[in-house]
Design an enzyme around this catalytic site. Sequence first.
Site, PDB file in Angstrom:
ATOM      1  N   GLU A 155      14.557 -15.302   0.906  1.00  0.00           N
ATOM      2  CA  GLU A 155      14.856 -16.320   1.928  1.00  0.00           C
ATOM      3  C   GLU A 155      13.931 -17.518   1.750  1.00  0.00           C
ATOM      4  OE1 GLU A 155      14.186 -14.303   5.649  1.00  0.00           O
ATOM      5  OE2 GLU A 155      15.805 -12.862   5.270  1.00  0.00           O
TER       6      GLU A 155
ATOM      7  N   ASP B   5       0.833  -1.197   0.000  1.00  0.00           N
ATOM      8  CA  ASP B   5       0.000   0.000   0.000  1.00  0.00           C
ATOM      9  C   ASP B   5       0.873   1.256   0.000  1.00  0.00           C
ATOM     10  OD1 ASP B   5      -2.761   1.093   0.387  1.00  0.00           O
ATOM     11  OD2 ASP B   5      -1.865   1.933   2.189  1.00  0.00           O
TER      12      ASP B   5
HETATM   13  C1  NOJ Z   1      -4.402   2.999  -0.907  1.00  0.00           C
HETATM   14  C2  NOJ Z   1      -5.526   2.075  -0.621  1.00  0.00           C
HETATM   15  O1  NOJ Z   1      -5.825   1.332  -1.774  1.00  0.00           O
HETATM   16  C3  NOJ Z   1      -6.672   2.945  -0.155  1.00  0.00           C
HETATM   17  O2  NOJ Z   1      -7.874   2.229  -0.083  1.00  0.00           O
HETATM   18  C4  NOJ Z   1      -6.297   3.558   1.163  1.00  0.00           C
HETATM   19  O3  NOJ Z   1      -7.300   4.468   1.553  1.00  0.00           O
HETATM   20  C5  NOJ Z   1      -4.974   4.307   1.074  1.00  0.00           C
HETATM   21  N1  NOJ Z   1      -3.977   3.595   0.341  1.00  0.00           N
HETATM   22  C6  NOJ Z   1      -4.419   4.582   2.444  1.00  0.00           C
HETATM   23  O4  NOJ Z   1      -3.945   3.414   3.036  1.00  0.00           O
END
Ligand code: NOJ
Length: 540
Positions: free
Chosen positions: A245, A198
């Site tokens: 790993e 993310d």
């Molecule tokens: C990207 C994620 O896909 C989204 O849903 C989220 O709100 C933001 N990152 C923050 O984590």
Amino acid sequence: MRWWQSAVVYQVYIRSFADGSGDGIGDIAGLRDRLGYLTELGVDALWINPWYPSPQADAGYDVADYCGIEPDYGTLQQAQDFLAEAHAAGLRVILDIVPNHTSAAHRWFAAALAGEPGARDRYHFRAGRGDRGQLPPNDWQSVFGGPAWSRIADGSWYLHLFAPAQPDLNWDHPQVRREFEDVLRFWFDRGVDGFRIDVAHGLVKAPGLPDRDTGLGMLDGAAHPAWDQDGVHEIYRGWRAVAREYDPERVFIAEAWVADSGRLARYLRPDELHTAFQFDFLRAPWRAASLREVADDAMAAAATVGAPPTWVLSNHDVTRTVTRYARSQPDHLVGTDWERKRWTREPADHDLGRRRARAGALLQLALPGTAYIYQGEELGLEEIEQLPDELRRDPTFAQSGFTDVGRDGCRIPLPWSGAAAPYGFSPAPVTTWLPQPPHWGSRAVAAQHDDPASVLQLYRAALRLRRTHWRGAGPVRWLDCPPGVLAFRRGELCCWVNTTGREVALPKNATVLLASHSTATETRLPPDTTVWLAAPEISL
Ligand code: NOJ
């Protein structure tokens, strides 16, 4: 070829996939029950959105414990059993890791608020500006709207690029780096095949956290001291070493909204991440020239680092494809302010959008590399734009001062069967966490399962043919074709995509293997339609 170089990955937004426990919230039990659906669909792997304990300030992207399971979704034992079952069914499983920020409910943030010595160093705490420290430390705006800083009781400020309940971690801190490598190993030891990362471009901030001066910058591609800093690559070199790993090596997919495909390719250098979402593809309008430009650019950039391009038309953050394609097509489409505030006032022609989405899917699945399908895309679901304001859950709505309705419309619980809510999503009548619309039954899995004209059957047929014909078919060779049409060959097969509103002629000597619309013939390609052709030689 390794599995992740050509896989079709199905994105499971677990809260809205299937509810096994009967509380109106999707869960691991529901997902286990539907593994057969996913194998029948013909995907290779699943990506599961965050399933960790979380107060759900941002639908699980506010993680309180990276090594646990959200009680609403089940238990760690259920997760492990699910992993074993998915593997036995031949599916790989990718989890979502959220390293840019924790939840405010994470033990580290609690320690920071309690003033434990050194605990604030794991986040970005600063004194405010102004004579009494009453102003935020810099001018950064949160992606969800409003300042990227919040003030705590003792007067100091902390950084959050998203919701206030998602404090940003300080990746200069060695404990932060160590902790996340341990989290990776925790799940890799349990058989997880990889991670979607993310906000992969956000972890490292420019030294001194300088002002940005304009805009918020996550999606607009402009330079910003919070995004795409060079220091982030060192972190991923460490992660790659952790992945190595394991045997087989575990894999990563980056969510990185960066300025261009050249910057994206830097994340894919051989000692960094394996793949990264190609968001230009989902931002492109339904126009042959734009789609070709994006595809060429993505393939060329990926080739410079030996990575597969990774195609995505939809996910839990953007307006569903059917609806994006249901209106006029501006040059740049993405689920942000512009789209939701202005463009959504145009009436949406969902039949047209669905027709284009079917054609877009056949384009996506014919390209070399990996492809992601967001749950419900295979049912041709549209964005649910009309929801009662009081039921909206996306923090974007409140943080934008109730001007941007946010992303709830693509996160509605899936319709599985029946003519009334919850449409088989839950085992018994119950109020689902987001309401389903009254017409959802016609789009349900059961309604489409045996209908040869359904979107679901199109996806099943496409995924079957992709396995046997496109996989490993080599690079794209563009073919001459009329304006508004996109045509390419890979090996023995050709893909013709008509993005115009008029019919065009198909090449002679070709056999249609699959068409996105039933009116396609061996010689004519109807408007907004894609065909896959078996074409040993082409003559126009
Ligand atoms: C990207 C994620 O896909 C989204 O849903 C989220 O709100 C933001 N990152 C923050 O984590």
